[in-house]
Design an enzyme around this catalytic site. Structure first.
Site, PDB file in Angstrom:
ATOM      1  N   SER A  66       0.793  -1.237   0.000  1.00 34.26           N
ATOM      2  CA  SER A  66       0.000   0.000   0.000  1.00 34.26           C
ATOM      3  C   SER A  66       0.826   1.288   0.000  1.00 34.26           C
ATOM      4  O   SER A  66       0.270   2.353  -0.274  1.00 34.26           O
ATOM      5  CB  SER A  66      -0.938   0.016   1.191  1.00 34.26           C
ATOM      6  OG  SER A  66      -1.985  -0.898   0.971  1.00 34.26           O
ATOM      7  N   LYS A  69       0.552   3.197  -3.116  1.00 35.19           N
ATOM      8  CA  LYS A  69      -0.659   3.967  -3.438  1.00 35.19           C
ATOM      9  C   LYS A  69      -0.384   5.467  -3.476  1.00 35.19           C
ATOM     10  O   LYS A  69      -1.070   6.215  -4.170  1.00 35.19           O
ATOM     11  CB  LYS A  69      -1.769   3.648  -2.421  1.00 35.19           C
ATOM     12  CG  LYS A  69      -2.276   2.203  -2.511  1.00 35.19           C
ATOM     13  CD  LYS A  69      -3.193   1.865  -1.348  1.00 35.19           C
ATOM     14  CE  LYS A  69      -3.715   0.429  -1.409  1.00 35.19           C
ATOM     15  NZ  LYS A  69      -4.472   0.063  -0.200  1.00 35.19           N
ATOM     16  N   TYR A 194      -2.547  -2.446 -10.685  1.00 36.50           N
ATOM     17  CA  TYR A 194      -2.580  -2.296  -9.224  1.00 36.50           C
ATOM     18  C   TYR A 194      -1.697  -3.365  -8.548  1.00 36.50           C
ATOM     19  O   TYR A 194      -0.871  -3.055  -7.690  1.00 36.50           O
ATOM     20  CB  TYR A 194      -4.034  -2.364  -8.738  1.00 36.50           C
ATOM     21  CG  TYR A 194      -4.173  -2.428  -7.238  1.00 36.50           C
ATOM     22  CD1 TYR A 194      -4.067  -1.283  -6.453  1.00 36.50           C
ATOM     23  CD2 TYR A 194      -4.398  -3.652  -6.591  1.00 36.50           C
ATOM     24  CE1 TYR A 194      -4.178  -1.354  -5.070  1.00 36.50           C
ATOM     25  CE2 TYR A 194      -4.516  -3.721  -5.211  1.00 36.50           C
ATOM     26  CZ  TYR A 194      -4.400  -2.568  -4.453  1.00 36.50           C
ATOM     27  OH  TYR A 194      -4.499  -2.648  -3.088  1.00 36.50           O
ATOM     28  N   TYR A 246      -4.587   3.557   7.808  1.00 35.18           N
ATOM     29  CA  TYR A 246      -5.951   3.003   7.793  1.00 35.18           C
ATOM     30  C   TYR A 246      -6.729   3.365   9.043  1.00 35.18           C
ATOM     31  O   TYR A 246      -6.624   4.479   9.527  1.00 35.18           O
ATOM     32  CB  TYR A 246      -5.917   1.477   7.568  1.00 35.18           C
ATOM     33  CG  TYR A 246      -5.214   1.171   6.299  1.00 35.18           C
ATOM     34  CD1 TYR A 246      -5.804   1.506   5.090  1.00 35.18           C
ATOM     35  CD2 TYR A 246      -3.945   0.630   6.285  1.00 35.18           C
ATOM     36  CE1 TYR A 246      -5.140   1.289   3.897  1.00 35.18           C
ATOM     37  CE2 TYR A 246      -3.282   0.404   5.102  1.00 35.18           C
ATOM     38  CZ  TYR A 246      -3.885   0.734   3.919  1.00 35.18           C
ATOM     39  OH  TYR A 246      -3.233   0.526   2.766  1.00 35.18           O
ATOM     40  N   VAL A 264       1.244  -3.932   3.707  1.00 32.36           N
ATOM     41  CA  VAL A 264       1.144  -5.234   4.387  1.00 32.36           C
ATOM     42  C   VAL A 264       2.392  -6.112   4.295  1.00 32.36           C
ATOM     43  O   VAL A 264       2.439  -7.157   4.944  1.00 32.36           O
ATOM     44  CB  VAL A 264      -0.057  -6.105   3.937  1.00 32.36           C
ATOM     45  CG1 VAL A 264      -1.348  -5.651   4.538  1.00 32.36           C
ATOM     46  CG2 VAL A 264      -0.116  -6.261   2.458  1.00 32.36           C
TER      47      VAL A 264
HETATM   48  O1  DON Z   1      -4.395  -5.041  -2.210  1.00 39.24           O
HETATM   49  C1  DON Z   1      -3.856  -5.508  -1.219  1.00 39.24           C
HETATM   50  O2  DON Z   1      -4.494  -6.100  -0.356  1.00 39.24           O
HETATM   51  C2  DON Z   1      -2.358  -5.334  -1.081  1.00 39.24           C
HETATM   52  N1  DON Z   1      -1.725  -5.357  -2.358  1.00 39.24           N
HETATM   53  C3  DON Z   1      -2.034  -4.033  -0.406  1.00 39.24           C
HETATM   54  C4  DON Z   1      -2.737  -3.835   0.917  1.00 39.24           C
HETATM   55  C5  DON Z   1      -1.923  -3.132   1.931  1.00 39.24           C
HETATM   56  O3  DON Z   1      -0.725  -3.004   1.848  1.00 39.24           O
HETATM   57  C6  DON Z   1      -2.644  -2.687   3.149  1.00 39.24           C
HETATM   58  N2  DON Z   1      -1.690  -2.142   4.099  1.00 39.24           N
HETATM   59  N3  DON Z   1      -1.449  -2.121   5.193  1.00 39.24           N
END
Ligand code: DON
Length: 310
Positions: A66, A69, A194, A246, A264
Site C-alpha cells: 500500500s 498507493k 494495481y 488506515y 502489508v
Molecule cells: O491489495 C492488497 O491487499 C495489497 N496489495 C495491499 C494492501 C496493503 O498493503 C494494506 N496495508 N497495510
C-alpha cells in the site's frame, strides 16, 4: 544534528522495538508474503542533504504494497489534475479496514472514500494513462526511480503473481467500481496494474529517500530538481496523516504525529516536513495490517527526536 549520536539512538531504538515483532504475524492472504521471516526490523533515515542513517534490516528488499498507493496517486494527479481525480475518489478517512467493501455500496455516489484504501487505489490505478499496462506501470516506476535515484527499482515477480492469483476481494471491489461507473478503464488491466505497483520492491533506505522527497515538498535532495508539484506533495502528506495507517490513523497521529503510509509487507514510509524521510521494514503486522514493531519504533523515535508535527 550530531550524526554519530543520531546513529547510536537509531540503533538503540531499533533494538528496543525488536521484541514487538513477537506481538504480530506476517500477512498470509498473499501467500508469498507468508514466507517472510517475521523477526526482521530495519529503519533508515534520509536527511535533507541526502545523508542516510540506518539500523537493522534496512537493506532487505520487500514489496511496497500500500505504500505504492501514494506514488500511483501522484501519477494520476499529475496526468489528470485534481478535479478529475477527486470526482472519482474521495478525501475522507473511513474507519474501516483497508479492503472493506461496505461503504462502496452505502455511499450515494459509490465513490471510494479515499485513495489509500484498496477500492480508492484501484480507482486511482484506473486513471493512470498509457497505451498498455506496461506503459502505465512505467509511469509509476519512472517517478519512483527518479525519486530514489535507483534506476533498478522493479517489481517482485513472485509477489505479483501470488497476489494476482489470490485477489478475489480486490476483484470484487474493482467490478463493483466498474458497475458504478467509477472505474472507466478495463477492469482486469487496471487490477493488473494495481497488483504490479503493489509488488514494486524496495528497501527501507529507498523508502527513506522517497519520504525525504515528500518532506522537501517534491524536490530531489541532491539536485534540487522538482519532481512532484508542491500541491501534489501537500495532498499526499495530508492523506498520509488522515488515512495512511488506515483505521489506526487517529491513534498513530496522537502517538507518533508524523505523516506515514504503511503496507502489508511490513513497510512504513514516514515524512517529517523539511527534516527527514524515514523508511521502516518490519513484516510482523498488527490486526489492522500495520507493522507492529515499526509503529513502536516510530513512536520512540518521534519522542526522542521531537518529530511530531502537531
Ligand atoms: O491489495 C492488497 O491487499 C495489497 N496489495 C495491499 C494492501 C496493503 O498493503 C494494506 N496495508 N497495510
Amino acid at each position: 544534528m550530531d550524526l554519530k549520536q543520531a546513529s547510536d539512538q537509531l540503533e538503540q531504538i531499533r533494538n528496543q522495538s525488536l521484541e514487538f515483532t513477537y506481538m504480530g504475524s506476517v500477512a498470509s492472504y498473499i501467500p508469498e508474503l507468508a514466507k517472510v521471516e517475521r523477526h526482521q526490523l530495519g529503519v533508515a533515515v534520509c536527511l535533507p542533504d541526502g545523508t542516510i542513517l540506518s539500523a537493522g534490516d534496512a537493506e532487505v528488499p520487500f514489496s511496497m504494497q500500500s505504500i505504492s498507493k501514494i506514488f500511483s496517486l501522484i501519477v494520476a494527479l499529475c496526468q489528470n489534475g485534481k478535479d478529475y481525480v477527486f470526482r472519482h475518489v474521495g478525501k475522507e478517512p473511513t474507519g474501516d479496514p483497508f479492503n472493506s467493501i461496505i461503504k462502496l455500496e452505502t455511499t450515494e455516489s459509490h465513490k471510494p472514500l479515499n485513495p489509500m484504501i484498496n477500492a480508492g487505489a484501484i480507482a486511482v490505478a484506473g486513471m493512470i494513462r498509457g497505451a498498455n499496462v506496461d506503459e502505465r506501470l512505467d509511469a509509476v516506476l519512472a517517478l519512483m526511480r527518479k525519486m530514489t535515484g535507483n534506476p533498478h527499482l522493479s517489481i517482485n515477480q513472485a509477489v505479483y503473481c501470488s497476489e494476482k492469483k489470490t485477489a478475489d476481494r480486490n476483484r470484487a471491489l474493482a467490478w463493483f467500481l466498474k458497475d458504478s461507473g467509477i472505474l472507466e478503464t478495463d477492469v482486469e488491466e487496471t487490477l493488473d496494474l494495481y497488483f504490479r505497483h503493489c509488488s514494486i520492491e524496495v528497501t527501507a533506505k529507498d523508502v527513506a529517500t522517497l519520504g525525504m522527497v515528500l518532506a522537501a515538498d517534491g524536490i530531489l535532495v541532491n539536485t534540487g530538481e522538482r519532481v512532484i508539484p508542491e500541491e501534489v506533495a501537500r495532498i499526499c502528506k495530508t492523506f498520509m496523516v488522515t488515512c495512511g495507517m488506515y483505521n489506526a490513523s487517529g491513534e498513530f497521529a496522537i502517538d507518533v504525529g508524523i505523516p506515514a503510509k504503511s503496507g502489508v509487507a511490513g513497510g512504513i514510509m514516514a515524512t517529517v516536513p523539511q527534516r527527514m524521510g524515514i523508511g521502516v521494514f518490519g513484516p510482523s503486522l498488527d490486526e489492522k495490517g500495520n507493522s507492529v514493531a515499526g509503529v513502536k519504533l516510530l513512536e520512540l523515535l518521534s519522542k526522542e527526536w521531537k518529530l511530531g508535527i502537531f
